[in-house]
Design a protein around this motif. Structure first.
Motif, mmCIF file in Angstrom:
data_model
loop_
_atom_site.group_PDB
_atom_site.id
_atom_site.type_symbol
_atom_site.label_atom_id
_atom_site.label_comp_id
_atom_site.label_asym_id
_atom_site.label_seq_id
_atom_site.Cartn_x
_atom_site.Cartn_y
_atom_site.Cartn_z
ATOM 1 N N GLN A 116 0.839 -1.208 0.000
ATOM 2 C CA GLN A 116 0.000 0.000 0.000
ATOM 3 C C GLN A 116 0.870 1.252 0.000
ATOM 4 O O GLN A 116 0.551 2.239 -0.682
ATOM 5 C CB GLN A 116 -0.919 -0.001 1.220
ATOM 6 C CG GLN A 116 -1.934 1.125 1.233
ATOM 7 C CD GLN A 116 -2.906 1.047 0.062
ATOM 8 O OE1 GLN A 116 -3.296 -0.040 -0.350
ATOM 9 N NE2 GLN A 116 -3.292 2.204 -0.467
ATOM 10 N N GLN A 117 1.975 1.222 0.731
ATOM 11 C CA GLN A 117 2.890 2.368 0.723
ATOM 12 C C GLN A 117 3.459 2.610 -0.666
ATOM 13 O O GLN A 117 3.559 3.758 -1.129
ATOM 14 C CB GLN A 117 4.023 2.135 1.723
ATOM 15 C CG GLN A 117 3.603 2.154 3.184
ATOM 16 C CD GLN A 117 4.758 1.823 4.106
ATOM 17 O OE1 GLN A 117 5.909 1.725 3.681
ATOM 18 N NE2 GLN A 117 4.452 1.642 5.393
ATOM 19 N N GLU A 154 0.743 4.134 -2.905
ATOM 20 C CA GLU A 154 0.536 5.566 -2.616
ATOM 21 C C GLU A 154 1.715 6.391 -3.119
ATOM 22 O O GLU A 154 1.535 7.526 -3.584
ATOM 23 C CB GLU A 154 0.342 5.759 -1.119
ATOM 24 C CG GLU A 154 -0.969 5.153 -0.604
ATOM 25 C CD GLU A 154 -1.070 5.198 0.907
ATOM 26 O OE1 GLU A 154 -0.084 5.636 1.550
ATOM 27 O OE2 GLU A 154 -2.125 4.798 1.448
ATOM 28 N N ARG A 155 2.925 5.825 -3.043
ATOM 29 C CA ARG A 155 4.096 6.545 -3.548
ATOM 30 C C ARG A 155 4.008 6.720 -5.058
ATOM 31 O O ARG A 155 4.380 7.775 -5.604
ATOM 32 C CB ARG A 155 5.362 5.794 -3.142
ATOM 33 C CG ARG A 155 6.629 6.616 -3.313
ATOM 34 C CD ARG A 155 7.769 6.124 -2.439
ATOM 35 N NE ARG A 155 8.133 4.762 -2.773
ATOM 36 C CZ ARG A 155 8.202 3.783 -1.884
ATOM 37 N NH1 ARG A 155 7.894 4.011 -0.617
ATOM 38 N NH2 ARG A 155 8.572 2.567 -2.244
ATOM 39 N N VAL A 215 1.206 6.877 -6.800
ATOM 40 C CA VAL A 215 0.167 7.874 -7.059
ATOM 41 C C VAL A 215 0.712 9.283 -6.842
ATOM 42 O O VAL A 215 0.459 10.196 -7.641
ATOM 43 C CB VAL A 215 -1.058 7.609 -6.168
ATOM 44 C CG1 VAL A 215 -2.047 8.769 -6.262
ATOM 45 C CG2 VAL A 215 -1.744 6.320 -6.573
ATOM 46 N N ARG A 216 1.478 9.480 -5.774
ATOM 47 C CA ARG A 216 2.046 10.811 -5.508
ATOM 48 C C ARG A 216 3.035 11.221 -6.594
ATOM 49 O O ARG A 216 3.180 12.409 -6.891
ATOM 50 C CB ARG A 216 2.736 10.827 -4.144
ATOM 51 C CG ARG A 216 1.785 10.819 -2.968
ATOM 52 C CD ARG A 216 2.504 11.239 -1.693
ATOM 53 N NE ARG A 216 3.616 10.350 -1.381
ATOM 54 C CZ ARG A 216 3.523 9.260 -0.647
ATOM 55 N NH1 ARG A 216 2.339 8.901 -0.138
ATOM 56 N NH2 ARG A 216 4.580 8.503 -0.403
ATOM 57 N N GLY A 239 -7.179 7.045 -5.937
ATOM 58 C CA GLY A 239 -5.910 6.605 -6.467
ATOM 59 C C GLY A 239 -5.692 5.114 -6.345
ATOM 60 O O GLY A 239 -5.295 4.446 -7.298
ATOM 61 N N THR A 240 -5.941 4.557 -5.162
ATOM 62 C CA THR A 240 -5.697 3.136 -4.933
ATOM 63 C C THR A 240 -6.889 2.504 -4.237
ATOM 64 O O THR A 240 -7.657 3.180 -3.532
ATOM 65 C CB THR A 240 -4.439 2.926 -4.069
ATOM 66 O OG1 THR A 240 -4.693 3.411 -2.742
ATOM 67 C CG2 THR A 240 -3.246 3.650 -4.651
#
Length: 781
Positions: free
Chosen positions: A419-420, A423-424, A426-427, A479-480
Motif C-alpha cells: 500500500q505504501q 501511494e508513492r 500515485v504521488r 488513487g488506490t
C-alpha cells in the motif's frame, strides 16, 4: 561546401586528370620531363585526396570521423613516399637503404585502410573487427597461394637487398588485405551509401593493382610505367571523390549492427584450404620464411575471428532473451517475465508462507492522448510513465508493462508495504509530464491484491483480483483500492451494466457483447437525450437546458453516461455519438420552439471534435436543416479535456461564436487547465463543478473558491453557472455572492424533451425562506 562549389571542384579535378593522362600517354617533353611531370602529378593527386578527406573528416562525427582520420594518416604516408621519391629522383647517389626507409611510408595507406575498417559505421565495433580479420584471413591465404605460384619467382630475381624484399612482400600482403576489406565494405554498404563506398573501393583497387604491376617491373629492374602511374593517380582521384560525396550518418543508424549474410560468413575461408595445402607442402619440402610467417598470421586471425563470432553469438542470445522478456517501448519487464516471476513468488509463498502482493495500475483517459496528440507522443508518454513508476518502487520489485497503458508491480512483501508503494506511485503523478514540449497531467488508478500465507490463491487469480480492485478504484475516482471479497463486477467497474459476479471468461464475452450492443445503438439511433434546465438566480426562470445522453438498454435498463462513455472513448466512437447528440438536441429544440417554448440547448463536445475544423460547418448544416437559429445552440467543453492543438480549437470555437453559438467551459476547476483554457479559448460562460458547489455551506475554502471564480467570471464579462445545486440554502448563498445561473436537482432533475415542450418545471421552486438572513448565512459569504 555549397552544392555548386562541389560540382565545380569535381569538374576541375576531372578535367585535370584527363589533361594529366593525355600528357603521360603523349609523352610531351621527352622521357625526363614526363618522369618529373608524373611524380608531380602523383603528389598533387595525393594532396587532392587528402584535402577531400579533411573535408569529410570535418563533416563527420563519432566512429565515422575516426575512420577518416585513419585514412588521412595513410594518405599522409603516401605523400611522404612520393616526396621522397621525387627527391631521390632529382638528387643522384642516394643509398638504397635510405630509399627503402622512406619508401616504407607507402605502407601507411593499406595499414590506414585496414584500421579504418574497424571504425566504418556500418555496424558495431565488433562488426568492424570482424571485417578486418576477414580481410587478413583472405589476404594471408591468397598470399600463400600466390607465393607458391608466382611471387617466389619474382623475389628470386629481385634486388637481393633484404629490406627491399621484406618491404615488397609486406606490400603485396597489405594490398591484398586492403582490396578484400574494401570489397567487403562495399557489399555491406546501405543503399544510400553505395556510391561513396563504390568510389572508395574503385580507388583502392586501382592503387593495389598498380602496386602489383609495379612490383613485377621492379623485380626486373624496371621503373613504373605510364599506366602504373595513371593507376595510382586515378585511385587517389576516386578516394578524393568519395571524400567529397561523404555524408554524415545519424547516431541511431550508425550504432545499429547489421546481420551478417551467409556469404560474408564463409567467403573469407574460401582460399584457406588451398593455403593450408600449400603451406603444409612447403613445410615438408623446404624452408620458406614468408610462407611460415603467413601461416602463423593465418592461424592467429582465424582463431581470433572464431572467438569473436562466439562472443557475438553469446551477445545475440542474451539480446534475444532480453527481447523476449522486455517491453520494447519502455524497457520494463513484459507480461511474460512478470507472470514468470509472479509464479515463482507464489511457489516460494507455498513453501515458506511469505506474503505476495500484486499492484495493477491503469492510466486514466490515456486514449485521449493518442487521439488528440498522436501515437508518437503517446509512446513517449508511456516511456516517461514507466520510468516514473519504476523510480517510485524498490530496486527488487518487478515493474512490468502488461498492456497498452497498464502497468503491474510485483511486491514480495506484506500488504502494508504494498500500500505504501501504491501511494508513492500515485504521488509521483502529481507532477505533470513534459512530452514533445507539451505539459500533460496524467492520473492513474491502482488495484492492490495480496496473497497471505493462509490464502489458497493462484497467480492467475491474484492478478485478476488486482484487476478488479483497479477497476473499482477507477470507478470511485480514488488513487488506490485494495481487493476485498465483497467486490462485485458491476457495470462501471468493467464497463458492463451488470451486478452479477462473473468469471474471467464471462467478463470477456459480456464486454464483447456489450460493445456490440453499443455499436448497434449508435448506428440505429437508440441513444436518447434528457434535458436539465438552467435557471436564472435573479428571475427564477429557465434560460436554457443542457442535453444529457442516456441509453435505454434492453437488458440493463436506462444507462447513464458513466456506464458507457468510457467505452465510447476507448473504441473511437465519440465522433459518431457527438453527431447523434447534436442532431437529436437540435430536433428537440425545434420541437420546443414549435410548441412555443424558446430555450437554447447545450451539448458537450469531446476533444477530437474541437480539433475537427469541419465541425462548425456540420453544426450550422444541422441547424439550417431544422430551421433553427445558431443562438438556439450552445456547446460545452469539459475543462479537463486534452486538446491536441489549442490554436486549432480556438479556430473552431471562434467560428462557432461568430455564427452566434455560445461556448461554455463545463466542470470548471475539476481538471488541470482551468486558467489556460480561460485565457486561450473564446468562451461565454463558466460552469462551476459540483465538487465545489456541494460543500459551500459548511466549507469555507470551497465557498471562497466559488466566490473567487464568480468574481473572475464577472470581471471577464462571462456568465457564471453553478452545477449540482441540491437545496434552497445553497441556491440562496449562490445568489447572494453574484452567481448568474444554476442547475441541479433542487431546481429540476433531467427531464424528457416532451416535458420541456409542455413548459413544465421551467420556473424555480417556491417554498420556504426565499432568502437567508444575514444571521443564518455563513460568515464567509
Amino acid at each position: 561546401m555549397a552544392k555548386q562549389s562541389l560540382h565545380w571542384v569535381i569538374a576541375m579535378s576531372s578535367a585535370t586528370l584527363v589533361a594529366f593522362a593525355v600528357w603521360l600517354l603523349a609523352g610531351w617533353g621527352g622521357a625526363e620531363v614526363t618522369s618529373v611531370v608524373s611524380l608531380v602529378g602523383s603528389i598533387l593527386s595525393v594532396v587532392f585526396a587528402m584535402g577531400c578527406a579533411v573535408r569529410a573528416l570535418r563533416h563527420s562525427d563519432g566512429r565515422q570521423r575516426l575512420a577518416w582520420s585513419c585514412l588521412l594518416v595513410g594518405l599522409a604516408g603516401w605523400l611522404v613516399g612520393d616526396l621522397a621519391t621525387l627527391y631521390f629522383h632529382l638528387i643522384a647517389g642516394t643509398s638504397a637503404y635510405a630509399a627503402t626507409i622512406f619508401g616504407s611510408a607507402y605502407l601507411l595507406l593499406p595499414i590506414g585502410v585496414c584500421t579504418a575498417a574497424v571504425f566504418i559505421p556500418y555496424g558495431g565495433l565488433r562488426s568492424g573487427l570482424r571485417v578486418l580479420l576477414d580481410g587478413i584471413i583472405t589476404a594471408t591465404s591468397l598470399f600463400v597461394v600466390s607465393w607458391n605460384i608466382v611471387l617466389h619467382n619474382l623475389f628470386d630475381v629481385a634486388n637481393p637487398f633484404l629490406a627491399s624484399i621484406a618491404l615488397a612482400v609486406f606490400a603485396v600482403f597489405a594490398d591484398v588485405a586492403m582490396i578484400t576489406i574494401a570489397v567487403m565494405l562495399l557489399a555491406r554498404a546501405r543503399a544510400g551509401l553505395r556510391l561513396s563506398s563504390l568510389l572508395m573501393t574503385a580507388g583502392l583497387v586501382s592503387i593495389a593493382a598498380s602496386d602489383t604491376v609495379f612490383l613485377y617491373y621492379s623485380s626486373r629492374g624496371l621503373g613504373p610505367s605510364t599506366f602504373v602511374i595513371l593507376g595510382w593517380v586515378v585511385g587517389m582521384y576516386f578516394i578524393g571523390l568519395c571524400g567529397l560525396l561523404s555524408r554524415r550518418k545519424g547516431a541511431a543508424r550508425t550504432s545499429a549492427t547489421l546481420a551478417p549474410t551467409w556469404m560474408s560468413l564463409w567467403l573469407p575461408y574460401a582460399p584457406v584450404p588451398f593455403a593450408i595445402f600449400i603451406g603444409a607442402r612447403e613445410a615438408l619440402t623446404g624452408h620458406s620464411p614468408p610462407v611460415l610467417i603467413a601461416g602463423l598470421v593465418l592461424i592467429f586471425a582465424a582463431l581470433s575471428r572464431q572467438f569473436l563470432l562466439l562472443a557475438d553469438n553469446r551477445r545475440l542470445l542474451v539480446a534475444v532473451e532480453d527481447f523476449a522478456l522486455r517491453d520494447q517501448l519502455t524497457g520494463l519487464a513484459n507480461r511474460t517475465l512478470f507472470t514468470d516471476r509472479l509464479t515463482h513468488a507464489m511457489a516460494l509463498r507455498a513453501r515458506n508462507g511469505a506474503a505476495v502482493c500484486v499492484l495493477l495500475a491503469d492510466l486514466d483517459d490515456f486514449k485521449l492522448v493518442n487521439d488528440t496528440l498522436g501515437h508518437p507522443v503517446g509512446d513517449d508518454l508511456l516511456c516517461s510513465v514507466g520510468a516514473r513508476i519504476h523510480a517510485a518502487t524498490r530496486p527488487w520489485d518487478t515493474v512490468a508493462r502488461v498492456g497498452g497503458d497498464e502497468f503491474a508491480i510485483l511486491v514480495e512483501d506484506g500488504p502494508a508495504i504494498a500500500q505504501q508503494i501504491a501511494e508513492r506511485v500515485v504521488r509521483a503523478f502529481e507532477e505533470p509530464f513534459v512530452v514533445a514540449g507539451r505539459t500533460i497531467h496524467m492520473r492513474l488508478s491502482i488495484g492492490v491484491a495480496r496473497a497471505a500465507s493462509d490464502a489458497d490463491v493462484s497467480a492467475e487469480e491474484l492478478f485478476k483480483r488486482a484487476d478488479l480492485a483497479m477497476y473499482s478504484a477507477k470507478r470511485a475516482h480514488v488513487g488506490t483500492r485494495s481487493f476485498t471479497p465483497d467486490m462485485r463486477l458491476d457495470a462501471t467497474e468493467l464497463n458492463l451494466p451488470s451486478q452479477q459476479k462473473r468469471t474471467g471468461r464471462q467478463i470477456g464475452v459480456g464486454r464483447i457483447q456489450f460493445l456490440e450492443d453499443l455499436r448497434r445503438a449508435i448506428d440505429e439511433h437508440e441513444l436518447g437525450l434528457v434535458h436539465q434546465p438552467k435557471f436564472s438566480l435573479s428571475t427564477g426562470l429557465a434560460v436554457g437546458v443542457e442535453a444529457l445522453i442516456r441509453w435505454p438498454h434492453p437488458q440493463f435498463g436506462l444507462l447513464e453516461p458513466a456506464d458507457f462513455l468510457p467505452l465510447v472513448r476507448e473504441k473511437g466512437l465519440m465522433e459518431a455519438v457527438t453527431d447523434l447528440v447534436l442532431r437529436r438536441a437540435v430536433e428537440d429544440a425545434a420541437g420546443w420552439q414549435a410548441a412555443g417554448v424558446d430555450l437554447p440547448v447545450a451539448i458537450n463536445l469531446s476533444a477530437p471534435s474541437l480539433n475537427d475544423e469541419e465541425l462548425p460547418a456540420r453544426v450550422l448544416s444541422v441547424l439550417a436543416e431544422h430551421g433553427m437559429s445558431p443562438a438556439s445552440l450552445a456547446v460545452e467543453i469539459t475543462e479537463d479535456v486534452l486538446l491536441a492543438s489549442v490554436v486549432r480549437a480556438r479556430t473552431v470555437l471562434d467560428r462557432l461564436r461568430e455564427s452566434g453559438i455560445r461556448v461554455a467551459i463545463d466542470d470548471f476547476g475539476s481538471g488541470y487547465a482551468a486558467m489556460t483554457y480561460l485565457h486561450e479559448l473564446p468562451v461565454d460562460e463558466i460552469k462551476l463543478d459540483r465538487q465545489f458547489i456541494a460543500p459551500i455551506l459548511h466549507d469555507e475554502r470551497a465557498a471562497v473558491i466559488v466566490r473567487s471564480v464568480i468574481e473572475l467570471a464577472d470581471s471577464f464579462g462571462l456568465t457564471s453557472v453553478a452545477e449540482g445545486v441540491e437545496d434552497e440554502a445553497t441556491a440562496d448563498l449562490l445568489r447572494s455572492i453574484g452567481c448568474n445561473l444554476a442547475q441541479g436537482h433542487y431546481f429540476s432533475p433531467p427531464v424528457p424533451a416532451e416535458t420541456i415542450s409542455l413548459g413544465i418545471g421551467l420556473t424555480a421552486p417556491v417554498g420556504g425562506p426565499a432568502r437567508q438572513s444575514a444571521a443564518t448565512r455563513p460568515s464567509w459569504a
